[in-house]
Design a protein around this motif. Structure first.
Motif, PDB file in Angstrom:
ATOM      1  N   PHE A 113       2.419  -6.333  -4.515  1.00  0.00           N
ATOM      2  CA  PHE A 113       2.395  -4.824  -4.537  1.00  0.00           C
ATOM      3  C   PHE A 113       1.720  -4.069  -3.378  1.00  0.00           C
ATOM      4  O   PHE A 113       1.594  -2.997  -3.230  1.00  0.00           O
ATOM      5  N   LEU A 114       1.521  -4.949  -2.447  1.00  0.00           N
ATOM      6  CA  LEU A 114       0.959  -4.596  -1.045  1.00  0.00           C
ATOM      7  C   LEU A 114       1.657  -5.330  -0.104  1.00  0.00           C
ATOM      8  O   LEU A 114       1.091  -6.459   0.148  1.00  0.00           O
ATOM      9  N   ASN A 115       2.325  -4.850   0.944  1.00  0.00           N
ATOM     10  CA  ASN A 115       3.157  -5.588   1.862  1.00  0.00           C
ATOM     11  C   ASN A 115       2.823  -5.177   3.312  1.00  0.00           C
ATOM     12  O   ASN A 115       2.481  -4.250   3.503  1.00  0.00           O
ATOM     13  N   GLU A 116       2.936  -6.203   4.149  1.00  0.00           N
ATOM     14  CA  GLU A 116       2.819  -6.359   5.515  1.00  0.00           C
ATOM     15  C   GLU A 116       3.634  -4.885   6.078  1.00  0.00           C
ATOM     16  O   GLU A 116       4.697  -4.978   5.732  1.00  0.00           O
ATOM     17  N   GLY A 117       2.824  -4.273   6.712  1.00  0.00           N
ATOM     18  CA  GLY A 117       3.649  -3.182   7.490  1.00  0.00           C
ATOM     19  C   GLY A 117       3.797  -1.826   6.916  1.00  0.00           C
ATOM     20  O   GLY A 117       4.233  -0.933   7.332  1.00  0.00           O
ATOM     21  N   GLU A 118       3.537  -1.795   5.484  1.00  0.00           N
ATOM     22  CA  GLU A 118       3.490  -0.821   4.741  1.00  0.00           C
ATOM     23  C   GLU A 118       2.264   0.309   4.995  1.00  0.00           C
ATOM     24  O   GLU A 118       1.235   0.047   5.454  1.00  0.00           O
ATOM     25  N   HIS A 119       2.694   1.414   5.071  1.00  0.00           N
ATOM     26  CA  HIS A 119       1.965   2.711   5.198  1.00  0.00           C
ATOM     27  C   HIS A 119       1.279   3.307   4.070  1.00  0.00           C
ATOM     28  O   HIS A 119       1.842   3.564   3.208  1.00  0.00           O
ATOM     29  N   VAL A 140      -6.149  -3.325   2.069  1.00  0.00           N
ATOM     30  CA  VAL A 140      -5.059  -2.915   2.833  1.00  0.00           C
ATOM     31  C   VAL A 140      -4.822  -3.782   3.975  1.00  0.00           C
ATOM     32  O   VAL A 140      -3.715  -4.469   4.452  1.00  0.00           O
ATOM     33  N   ASN A 141      -5.983  -4.207   4.564  1.00  0.00           N
ATOM     34  CA  ASN A 141      -6.146  -5.139   5.953  1.00  0.00           C
ATOM     35  C   ASN A 141      -5.658  -6.455   5.377  1.00  0.00           C
ATOM     36  O   ASN A 141      -5.022  -7.159   6.388  1.00  0.00           O
ATOM     37  N   GLN A 142      -6.047  -7.006   4.584  1.00  0.00           N
ATOM     38  CA  GLN A 142      -5.623  -8.370   3.877  1.00  0.00           C
ATOM     39  C   GLN A 142      -4.083  -8.629   3.759  1.00  0.00           C
ATOM     40  O   GLN A 142      -3.519  -9.436   4.380  1.00  0.00           O
ATOM     41  N   ALA A 143      -3.412  -7.423   3.380  1.00  0.00           N
ATOM     42  CA  ALA A 143      -2.100  -7.282   3.222  1.00  0.00           C
ATOM     43  C   ALA A 143      -1.334  -7.447   4.720  1.00  0.00           C
ATOM     44  O   ALA A 143      -0.232  -7.476   4.831  1.00  0.00           O
TER      45      ALA A 143
END
Ligand code: 5GP
Length: 193
Positions: A113-119, A140-143
């Motif tokens: 539910f948290l993906n790379e590059g998402e804002h 958020v950073n981990q993602a």
């Protein structure tokens, strides 16, 4: 004085230990018309920003985040609090100390539910020492996603969180910043914004 500050003065109760109780309209009984005004205001303050998702933390952030999301037309993900777990591979995990309960929790979000590059826009009811927000930022950073902004309903400006988070370079928007409060007189003073 804005709509929220007026409401805090009308219905907020100052408790000992630097706790402001707003459970008649914000985090127990919830005034949804007020939440809609909050959503509109965040939409204005983050105008022009690309927001893909709202991230909040259970429990009291969820209701607010859901109404705010109606103004951004994006999904809401809430970080769950867990005692102590070992869920490698599927979850992002961060440690958070609770201001109100003085306990340490892990907060977790499923990786899907948290993906790379998402804002990501972070939303929460209160900002005190900033532990909850720091936990969300870590997730958020981990993602490999990006914190695009942070929207807080009530910041207690006499605690350290706001300064720390702003010094990290984030756009932090607090709709009411309490400069000081007095539990004996039930007095609340806001920072001019
Ligand atoms: P922090 O992690 O910034 O120290 O604290 C933020 C969290 O603690 C918020 O998610 C909120 O639930 C809770 N909190 C902090 N201060 C207060 C307060 O004065 N009143 C209430 N009701 N909750 C608070």
């Amino acid at each position: 004085m804005n709509f929220l500050e007026e409401r805090i003065l009308k219905d907020g109760i100052v408790k000992e230990g630097n706790v402001l109780k707003v459970d008649s309209f914000l985090n127990h009984q919830m005034d949804i018309d007020l939440f809609n005004q909050i959503g509109e205001e965040f939409k204005k303050r983050f105008e022009g920003k690309k927001i893909d998702k709202i991230l909040t933390i259970e429990a009291s952030g969820i209701g607010i985040a859901c109404i705010v999301a109606q103004h951004f037309h994006v999904p809401v993900v809430f970080a769950k609090k867990a005692k102590s777990i070992n869920l490698e591979g599927e979850m992002y995990v961060a440690e958070v100390e609770s201001f109100t309960h003085k306990t340490k929790n892990q907060v977790i979000v499923a990786q899907k539910f948290l993906n790379e590059g998402e804002h990501v826009l972070l939303i929460d009811d209160f900002l005190a020492n900033g532990c909850a927000l720091q936990g969300l930022i870590q997730l958020v950073n981990q993602a490999g996603a990006e914190v695009e902004g942070i929207g807080i309903v009530i910041e207690k400006g006499f605690q350290t969180g706001g300064r720390v988070i702003r010094n990290m370079g984030y756009q932090l928007e607090s709709l009411a910043i309490v400069e000081s409060m007095d539990s004996e007189k039930n007095e609340i003073h806001f920072r001019e914004q």
